[in-house]
Design an enzyme around this catalytic site. Structure first.
Site, PDB file in Angstrom:
ATOM      1  N   ARG A 114       7.934  -2.985   4.594  1.00 48.71           N
ATOM      2  CA  ARG A 114       7.537  -1.911   5.493  1.00 48.71           C
ATOM      3  C   ARG A 114       6.240  -2.290   6.188  1.00 48.71           C
ATOM      4  O   ARG A 114       5.641  -3.298   5.920  1.00 48.71           O
ATOM      5  CB  ARG A 114       7.366  -0.619   4.698  1.00 48.71           C
ATOM      6  CG  ARG A 114       8.634  -0.151   4.013  1.00 48.71           C
ATOM      7  CD  ARG A 114       8.404   1.143   3.247  1.00 48.71           C
ATOM      8  NE  ARG A 114       7.191   1.141   2.474  1.00 48.71           N
ATOM      9  CZ  ARG A 114       7.123   0.778   1.193  1.00 48.71           C
ATOM     10  NH1 ARG A 114       8.186   0.384   0.554  1.00 48.71           N
ATOM     11  NH2 ARG A 114       5.982   0.821   0.546  1.00 48.71           N
ATOM     12  N   GLY A 115       5.799  -1.416   7.074  1.00 51.18           N
ATOM     13  CA  GLY A 115       4.574  -1.668   7.820  1.00 51.18           C
ATOM     14  C   GLY A 115       3.318  -1.543   6.994  1.00 51.18           C
ATOM     15  O   GLY A 115       2.238  -1.856   7.459  1.00 51.18           O
ATOM     16  N   ASP A 116       3.432  -1.066   5.758  1.00 51.45           N
ATOM     17  CA  ASP A 116       2.251  -0.944   4.907  1.00 51.45           C
ATOM     18  C   ASP A 116       2.190  -2.073   3.890  1.00 51.45           C
ATOM     19  O   ASP A 116       1.567  -1.946   2.853  1.00 51.45           O
ATOM     20  CB  ASP A 116       2.208   0.420   4.222  1.00 51.45           C
ATOM     21  CG  ASP A 116       3.434   0.693   3.362  1.00 51.45           C
ATOM     22  OD1 ASP A 116       4.336  -0.152   3.331  1.00 51.45           O
ATOM     23  OD2 ASP A 116       3.472   1.748   2.724  1.00 51.45           O
ATOM     24  N   GLU A 117       2.828  -3.178   4.197  1.00 49.97           N
ATOM     25  CA  GLU A 117       2.806  -4.336   3.305  1.00 49.97           C
ATOM     26  C   GLU A 117       2.147  -5.522   3.991  1.00 49.97           C
ATOM     27  O   GLU A 117       2.426  -5.816   5.153  1.00 49.97           O
ATOM     28  CB  GLU A 117       4.225  -4.706   2.869  1.00 49.97           C
ATOM     29  CG  GLU A 117       4.820  -3.673   1.965  1.00 49.97           C
ATOM     30  CD  GLU A 117       6.186  -4.064   1.455  1.00 49.97           C
ATOM     31  OE1 GLU A 117       6.670  -3.357   0.550  1.00 49.97           O
ATOM     32  OE2 GLU A 117       6.772  -5.040   1.927  1.00 49.97           O
TER      33      GLU A 117
ATOM     34  N   LEU B 232       0.856  -1.182   0.000  1.00 51.20           N
ATOM     35  CA  LEU B 232       0.000   0.000   0.000  1.00 51.20           C
ATOM     36  C   LEU B 232       0.895   1.237   0.000  1.00 51.20           C
ATOM     37  O   LEU B 232       1.153   1.840   1.031  1.00 51.20           O
ATOM     38  CB  LEU B 232      -0.916  -0.012   1.218  1.00 51.20           C
ATOM     39  CG  LEU B 232      -1.713  -1.304   1.436  1.00 51.20           C
ATOM     40  CD1 LEU B 232      -2.545  -1.203   2.700  1.00 51.20           C
ATOM     41  CD2 LEU B 232      -2.573  -1.623   0.232  1.00 51.20           C
TER      42      LEU B 232
END
Length: 120
Positions: free
Chosen positions: A109-112, A61
């Site tokens: 990353r934290g958006d994956e 994202l």
């Protein structure tokens, strides 16, 4: 008068030593550690005569950082929670969706999120 912490605990409950170690603290989804464990289990199943078909998909994202920067991390976190909930609702109980979280490398990353479809 204050009561000691011990007296407030349930006498027959044991602390969950795995809490926070295998799940993402924001979404409650499996984290990288649990995801790698599940992949390892599926690889072992491949050694069996009847091999299941497995699919892994990575969802990045990319625009979450823009939302964090412009609207704040609270909104970005709410967005990640919404995505996590929708992904979970779309999967079967045998499938896994995990939030990979942050690593030193930019690649994860934290958006994956990653999705593991078992026996398709």
């Amino acid at each position: 008068m204050t009561l000691p912490e011990k007296s407030c605990a349930w006498p027959d409950r044991k602390p969950d030593i795995n809490r926070g170690k295998v799940s993402d603290p924001l979404t409650g989804l499996p984290n990288r550690l649990l995801f790698i464990d599940r992949v390892g289990r599926l690889i072992k199943q491949y050694e069996a005569p009847q091999r299941p078909i497995v699919c892994r998909s990575l969802l990045d994202l990319e625009w979450v950082q823009v939302i964090n920067d412009s609207m704040g991390h609270l909104i970005g976190d709410q967005l990640l929670l919404g995505v996590a909930n929708r992904l979970e609702k779309c999967l079967r109980s045998a499938d896994t969706v995990a939030r990979l979280g942050n690593l030193h490398r930019r690649a994860l990353r934290g958006d994956e999120f990653t999705v593991l479809l078992d026996d398709i």
